[in-house]
Design a protein around this motif. Structure first.
Motif, PDB file in Angstrom:
ATOM      1  N   GLY A 145      -7.121  19.595  41.623  1.00  0.00           N
ATOM      2  CA  GLY A 145      -6.202  18.476  41.495  1.00  0.00           C
ATOM      3  C   GLY A 145      -6.615  17.631  40.319  1.00  0.00           C
ATOM      4  N   THR A 271       1.448  23.168  37.259  1.00  0.00           N
ATOM      5  CA  THR A 271       0.386  22.202  37.535  1.00  0.00           C
ATOM      6  C   THR A 271       0.229  21.179  36.408  1.00  0.00           C
ATOM      7  N   TYR A 272      -0.760  21.324  35.547  1.00  0.00           N
ATOM      8  CA  TYR A 272      -1.086  20.273  34.578  1.00  0.00           C
ATOM      9  C   TYR A 272      -1.035  20.744  33.132  1.00  0.00           C
ATOM     10  N   SER A 296      -4.084  22.354  46.962  1.00  0.00           N
ATOM     11  CA  SER A 296      -3.800  21.898  45.597  1.00  0.00           C
ATOM     12  C   SER A 296      -3.006  20.598  45.629  1.00  0.00           C
ATOM     13  N   TYR A 297      -2.052  20.508  46.554  1.00  0.00           N
ATOM     14  CA  TYR A 297      -1.308  19.265  46.705  1.00  0.00           C
ATOM     15  C   TYR A 297      -2.237  18.125  47.149  1.00  0.00           C
ATOM     16  N   ALA A 299      -5.478  17.885  46.679  1.00  0.00           N
ATOM     17  CA  ALA A 299      -6.395  17.530  45.596  1.00  0.00           C
ATOM     18  C   ALA A 299      -5.706  16.626  44.575  1.00  0.00           C
ATOM     19  N   ARG A 300      -4.433  16.881  44.314  1.00  0.00           N
ATOM     20  CA  ARG A 300      -3.661  15.991  43.435  1.00  0.00           C
ATOM     21  C   ARG A 300      -3.548  14.604  44.057  1.00  0.00           C
ATOM     22  N   TYR A 301      -3.250  14.548  45.347  1.00  0.00           N
ATOM     23  CA  TYR A 301      -3.125  13.277  46.070  1.00  0.00           C
ATOM     24  C   TYR A 301      -4.417  12.467  45.970  1.00  0.00           C
ATOM     25  N   LYS A 304      -5.054  11.371  42.188  1.00  0.00           N
ATOM     26  CA  LYS A 304      -4.135  10.320  41.746  1.00  0.00           C
ATOM     27  C   LYS A 304      -4.515   8.966  42.328  1.00  0.00           C
ATOM     28  N   PHE A 381       4.004  18.385  40.159  1.00  0.00           N
ATOM     29  CA  PHE A 381       3.325  17.090  40.165  1.00  0.00           C
ATOM     30  C   PHE A 381       3.994  16.124  39.187  1.00  0.00           C
ATOM     31  N   TRP A 388       2.607  14.104  48.219  1.00  0.00           N
ATOM     32  CA  TRP A 388       1.293  14.156  47.559  1.00  0.00           C
ATOM     33  C   TRP A 388       1.230  13.253  46.328  1.00  0.00           C
TER      34      TRP A 388
END
Length: 401
Positions: A145, A271-272, A296-297, A299-301, A304, A381, A388
């Motif tokens: 993430g 993703t990024y 993965s969601y 880890a982004r949450y 962020k 994202f 997320w």
């Protein structure tokens, strides 16, 4: 693809160029992603506990939907596929891929009993854990993430703009503003950084499928004026910004007729944009027991909320799992030297504040709902309407500063 080229280094001053790409809804790989996620949503709408791993392949006048699905739901996969293809805009037989006439083959079996065993009976459950120990990870692997404060979406600037540009291409096509456009297309943005801060857009690349009626000159003029300059911030454009629009010239043969498509082949777009590491797992067509997607969601949450709290201006998180085990085997943090705390301290805060077991992730982010079809275009994202992307843990994290 992406490029990260170091051009000038003088003392502490550093100039870098970073590129990210995105694609339109009609890109062959994205056609497959959207069909896989449409199947997933249709099933989750009827059976929230379904196990779905749906893969799609497409080429000229042919589509294959395959995978492992265990569910009580009865859905018409062929109809779902045709409706999705039509909504994307492939409705003309003469371009080699048409919703009404494409041959569709469906090959679905149930999830492996060995995999189901590990998901339904985690190692911790066998040892008497709590409710969130019920489910183990559906596979081993590492998920990443990321978040950065260089955009309001907490996304890398080049990737955020590439996604917006490709979305705008679809908008001008679907609205009829540029009726000669066809569904396939891709774009790329190169951002110049100075001392780690984005200062300008150096290069814009945009290639769009079109019919025979438009000249290359007219296409380039329209896309620059009605897409590129409508989306890209003026403050990042200057007299030296380069525009490469349909640089090969004609792009009449496209979509699955030009290239085959496959679910999960646009993981960097999803993703990024290559700005940080990727564990290799795809998202589309997978139910949330698959940690490739759900972790993965999550880890982004986490990343962020860490950045939004002021703990760091940039943060990458890796979470790793073992199949059949609920608790992650490791958490790795990289704040790129931007944190007020050490990366080890940030990792310890994550262990304390966030429950990263699959069952807890699913509950925290409400992942058993049919919310996935829209994720299959323009990245997963940086869109505010996804759970997320919430910033509801910022105050909890500020207490550590």
């Amino acid at each position: 693809m992406l490029y990260n080229e170091l051009v000038i280094r003088k003392g502490v001053q550093m100039r870098e160029f970073f590129s990210s790409e995105s694609v339109t809804k009609g890109h062959p790989d994205k056609v497959c992603d959207q069909i896989s996620d449409a199947v997933l949503d249709a099933i989750l709408a009827l059976d929230k506990n379904a196990r779905v791993a749906c893969e799609t392949v497409c080429t000229t006048d042919f589509l294959l939907v395959m995978g492992e699905i265990t569910t009580t739901a009865k859905v018409d996969i062929e109809k779902i596929a045709r409706d999705t293809i039509s909504s994307i805009g492939y409705t003309e037989k003469e371009i080699g891929f048409d919703a009404d006439t494409v041959e569709i083959l469906v090959k679905i079996k149930e999830q492996s009993a060995d995999i189901a065993l590990g998901v339904d009976n985690s190692l911790e459950k066998k040892e008497g854990g709590d409710i969130y120990d019920q489910h183990g990870a559906g596979d081993q692997g590492m998920m990443f993430g990321f978040a950065t404060n260089e955009t309001k979406e907490y996304m890398p600037l080049a990737h955020a703009l590439a996604n917006k540009m490709c979305k705008k291409v679809d908008e001008v096509r679907e609205s009829g503003l540029l009726p000669y456009l066809r569904p396939d297309g891709k774009g790329q943005i190169t951002v110049e950084y100075f001392n780690g801060k984005p200062v300008r857009i150096d290069t814009v690349v945009l290639s769009c499928q079109h019919d025979k009626s438009v000249s290359t000159e007219k296409l380039r003029e329209d896309l620059i004026e009605l897409v590129i300059k409508k989306v890209l911030p003026k403050e990042y454009l200057d007299e030296n910004t380069k525009y490469l629009v349909n640089p090969t010239g004609r792009f009449e043969i496209g979509g699955p007729n030009g290239d085959s498509g496959l679910t999960g082949r646009k993981i960097i777009v999803d993703t990024y944009g290559g700005y940080c590491a990727h564990g290799g797992g795809a998202f589309s067509g997978k139910d949330p027991t698959k940690v490739d997607r759900s972790a993965s969601y999550m880890a982004r949450y986490v990343a962020k909320n860490i950045v939004a709290s002021g703990m760091a201006s940039k943060c990458m998180i890796e979470v790793a799992y073992a199949i059949g085990v609920a608790k992650p085997v490791s958490i790795f943090v990289n704040t790129y030297g931007t944190s007020k705390l050490t990366d080890e301290e940030v990792a310890n805060i994550i262990w304390k504040e966030f429950d990263l077991r699959p069952s807890a992730i699913i509950e925290t982010l409400s992942l058993r709902n049919p919310i996935y079809s829209d994720t299959a275009s323009y990245g997963h994202f940086g869109k505010e309407n996804y759970p997320w992307e919430r910033l509801d843990r910022v105050e909890d994290l500020k207490k550590y500063l």
